[in-house]
Design an enzyme around this catalytic site. Structure first.
Site: not given
Ligand code: EPU
Length: 420
Positions: A22-23, A117, A122, A307, A399
């Site tokens: 998915k991701n 969320c 996030r 995850d 999802r």
């Molecule tokens: N963060 C910030 N600022 C930003 C972006 C992130 O502070 O601009 C923080 C977040 O709040 C969090 C940490 O950095 O505490 C890591 O977040 P990240 O941005 O890596 O998460 P994401 O890209 O929103 C993806 C996956 C998630 C997975 C995370 C961590 C996708 C679509 N989603 O989310 O997947 O948990 O990376 O590996 O790729 C899931 O599939 O169930 C899921 C939540």
């Protein structure tokens, strides 16, 4: 709303195949916005989130079509409408990955800010900071991010993320692919999904090096061609099925997974006493008796994936001793704990740490899913618990897992979906 009903305690035996990630599929589909034409993406799982991405691309004027198996054909027009509306973004935060491609290709984008969320605040500040470094002018107005590239094109730049972010790295990498000049991105996420996106972009003619390390170098090009890409296997789905195999008395072979993406999990499974072996095309896991306790600390790849935290915790609830789980990636990812307690688990949460005292067994009860991975954990807990567990709000599960109950039933699980 559908429910999943599980009669726990049936031993699981046999083979199960893993779907596309998915991701990795979501950003690859967003990457299609970088080029006009007919795109081909294969191994795209049939999930609610992918359908949401299809609707989002449809809103922009793209034609999204499943062409059989797990292939998607996507036609992207010369001038997609550069807008991601709140109605779609609020159902899927990952929609934000359209921002980079839109502003890079069209010189402007209007993307709704994702709302709150269940697992943490996030924010997307790092996505915005990265795009601003490439020259985007960004304003937040009426709940939307409005981004513009002065003169219509972004410029390559050196930028270091303040913290590791998966979709942030993806957004900025996609934008840099069409920027003028070279970008050097530091403190990048090293997740396999980022590597897969770099490969997808390369199929479009992008010039990228260093993916999978914390520094990614991108030489921007003027134009990209349509995507021709097959998505990697889903390591979190595979991991969830491996944990199912590691539950006491089970013996499951997960086919089509990429063991090199699963090392941190496999190490933990071995530590708790499960036998994990490489077999042709996959991994076989045998859960023998009650697990040993183990401490788990989530971290960006190659660390233990956040995850998988909820699913691993299920295994620890019946360990012979106490385990400490520490969630370092998200600040509020213990929503499953209250539900696991309803099944008899002994878990105390203090901030980012959960103390899991193993109990001899769980007992079935109605439980409520709160987010995607928490729902998967509740299904695993239902397989383990004595008696009947009914998981409500299964739309969270749908999802990210393609008909999970239909994959587990052939292994011997007594599991069925009750349609609303
Ligand atoms: N963060 C910030 N600022 C930003 C972006 C992130 O502070 O601009 C923080 C977040 O709040 C969090 C940490 O950095 O505490 C890591 O977040 P990240 O941005 O890596 O998460 P994401 O890209 O929103 C993806 C996956 C998630 C997975 C995370 C961590 C996708 C679509 N989603 O989310 O997947 O948990 O990376 O590996 O790729 C899931 O599939 O169930 C899921 C939540």
């Amino acid at each position: 709303m559908d429910r999943i009903v599980i009669e726990g305690g049936a031993p699981l035996r046999g083979e199960v195949a893993v779907s596309g990630a998915k991701n990795a599929a979501l950003p690859a589909l967003a990457a299609a916005l970088l080029a006009e034409g007919e795109h081909s993406v294969r191994n795209v799982p049939d999930l609610a989130d992918v359908r949401t991405m299809g609707r989002l691309l449809g809103h922009m004027g793209c034609a999204f079509e499943r062409t059989g198996g797990h292939a998607v054909a996507l036609r992207v027009p010369a001038a997609p409408r550069p807008e991601a509306p709140y109605e779609l973004v609020r159902t899927m935060r990952a929609s934000v990955v359209v921002l980079g491609p839109l502003v890079a290709r069209l010189g402007r984008a209007q993307v709704s800010l994702p709302g709150g969320c269940a697992i943490g605040a996030r924010p997307i500040d790092q996505h915005l900071k990265g795009l601003a470094a490439l020259g985007a002018e960004i304003e937040l107005r009426h709940g939307y991010v409005e981004a513009r590239a002065p003169g219509g094109r972004l410029r390559g730049a050196t930028f270091t993320f303040d913290g590791v972010t998966v979709t942030g790295t993806e957004n900025v990498m996609m934008a840099a692919a069409l920027a003028e000049g070279t970008s050097v991105l530091g403190n990048c996420a090293r997740e396999p999904e980022v590597v897969d996106l770099a490969q997808a972009l390369r199929s479009m003619g992008a010039r990228i090096q260093g993916e999978g390390t914390d520094e990614i170098r991108i030489e921007g090009v003027e134009r990209l061609r349509p995507l021709d890409h097959a998505v990697i296997p889903d390591r979190i789905e595979a991991g969830t099925l491996l944990v199912a195999g590691a539950l006491p008395g089970n013996d499951v072979t997960v086919r089509g997974c990429a063991p090199e993406h699963l090392e941190a999990l496999v190490e933990k499974l071995r530590q708790v006493g499960a036998e994990v072996r490489s077999v042709p095309g996959g991994l076989r896991v045998v859960g023998d008796g009650r697990p040993r306790p183990a401490d788990v600390r989530t971290a960006p790849f190659p660390g233990f994936p956040t995850d998988m935290q909820a699913q691993m915790m299920v295994l620890l609830t019946v360990a012979q001793g106490s385990s400490v789980v520490t969630e370092t990636v998200f600040e509020n990812r213990y929503m499953h704990v209250l539900e696991l307690r309803r099944l008899g688990a002994d878990i105390a949460v203090d901030g980012r740490t959960a103390l899991v005292k193993g109990v001899p067994e769980l007992s079935g009860a109605p439980v409520m899913a709160s987010d995607l991975r928490a729902s998967a954990a509740l299904v695993l807990a239902g397989l383990l618990a004595r008696g009947t567990t009914e998981v409500q709000r299964v739309y969270h599960l749908d999802r990210g897992y393609e008909r999970l109950e239909e994959r587990l039933a052939p292994l011997g699980a007594r599991i069925r979906r009750v349609k609303a």
